[in-house]
Motif scaffolding. Structure first.
Motif: not given
Length: 334
Positions: A68-72, A127-131
């Motif tokens: 999941i994409v990190n919040k924000g 979104f990048d994997i780091n996100q």
């Protein structure tokens, strides 16, 4: 030295080929099939907004991969073709004469439908994997663990020979380091083991040497293969085994099993590796020599301190003896 470098390049090539035949690589390809190959323009857009991006996908693709994409998090804007199509009617032309074709039955010009806006695009966000966070993505590389003998001298030598300043930085996600040509710095992720730090430093130094503006025609895949190959050769020349990272990394950036990016770059890799090894050797010698001089000076200072202590001891002893002698004479006179 050159013979050893050639043997290491052969070892690298064989190791990469083995990765292509592994079960690990098959799982990697299965996962990578979920990701798009972005156009040149979109690749530029991604790099402009997030230079450290390594693996990007849309929100739903990450969800499919149980991440999941990190919040924000702010998405990376790219262009995608519109899903809907509008059509217009145009005269059907004879391919030989380029004149409108007349229908033999109706006597009217035949019509054909063509897309009204074939190049219409809309903005979407990836979104990048780091996100993101969640299930790990199959990877071909394993972060290197362990320490290095004489690490301090080695890393000081790398900093000294680098054309860009090398600094340590808190870098989020999987990125181990980066070479910033705009600000002319090399950043290395903090908190890694010495083996990974040294390997990453050499990788980024290789980028700084090989992939500036004058070599901007080199594609990303070839650039990464060159940098990692130099890192593998230089590290292994000094007995630092990086195959668990380097073999998979080179395979991951290679177009296919013929590893043309590696084969076409062998002379560049060999030349750059030889140059770095020579520079490192000279710098290590300088560092060791300077530290030996410092140690000798310390030893000399220590000897001088001891001599002074002995001199003080003798003086104090003589003063005590003189005092005792004087006391004895006074007693005798009484």
């Amino acid at each position: 030295m050159e013979d050893k470098v050639k043997k290491l390049l052969t070892q690298l090539e064989d190791g990469v080929k083995e990765v292509f035949d592994s079960e690990k690589y098959k799982n990697y390809l299965k996962t990578m099939s979920n990701f798009h190959n972005y156009s040149f323009n979109n690749t530029l857009l991604i790099c402009m907004q997030n230079p450290n991006a390594s693996l990007v996908a849309g929100f739903n693709t990450w969800k499919k991969l149980k991440r999941i994409v990190n919040k924000g998090e702010k998405g990376i804007a790219i262009l995608a073709p519109c899903n809907f199509k509008a059509y217009i009617e145009k005269d059907k032309l004879d391919p030989d004469t380029n004149n409108p074709i007349i229908n033999a039955n109706t006597g009217e010009i035949e019509k054909i439908k063509v897309p009204a806006m074939p190049n219409r695009f809309r903005t979407v966000h990836v979104f990048d994997i780091n996100q993101t966070k969640g299930e790990p993505i199959p990877n071909l590389v394993e972060e290197l663990k362990g320490n290095i003998k004489d690490y301090k001298n080695f890393i000081e030598s790398l900093k000294a020979i680098s054309i860009f300043p090398v600094k340590f930085e808190n870098i989020d996600g999987e990125c181990k380091g980066y070479c910033d040509f705009k600000d002319r710095i090399i950043a290395i992720k903090t908190g890694m083991d010495e083996k990974q730090i040294v390997k990453t430093a050499i990788h980024e130094i290789a980028h700084s040497i090989l992939h500036g503006k004058e070599n901007s025609d080199i594609d990303r895949k070839t650039a990464e293969v060159q940098a990692e190959s130099v890192a593998f050769v230089v590290c292994n020349y000094y007995g630092i085994d990086t195959k668990d990272y380097s073999f998979g990394y080179v395979a991951g950036w290679s177009e296919n099993k013929d590893i043309k990016e590696l084969k076409n770059s062998l002379s560049v890799i060999q030349k750059t590796s030889n140059s770095l090894i020579n520079q490192i050797n000279e710098k290590v010698k300088e560092l060791v020599k300077s530290k030996d001089v410092i140690e000798v000076k310390k030893d000399r200072k220590s000897l001088k301190d001891i001599e002074n202590q002995i001199k003080d001891y003798k003086q104090n002893t003589a003063m005590k003896q003189d005092k005792q002698s004087l006391t004895q004479r006074i007693c005798n006179e009484r």
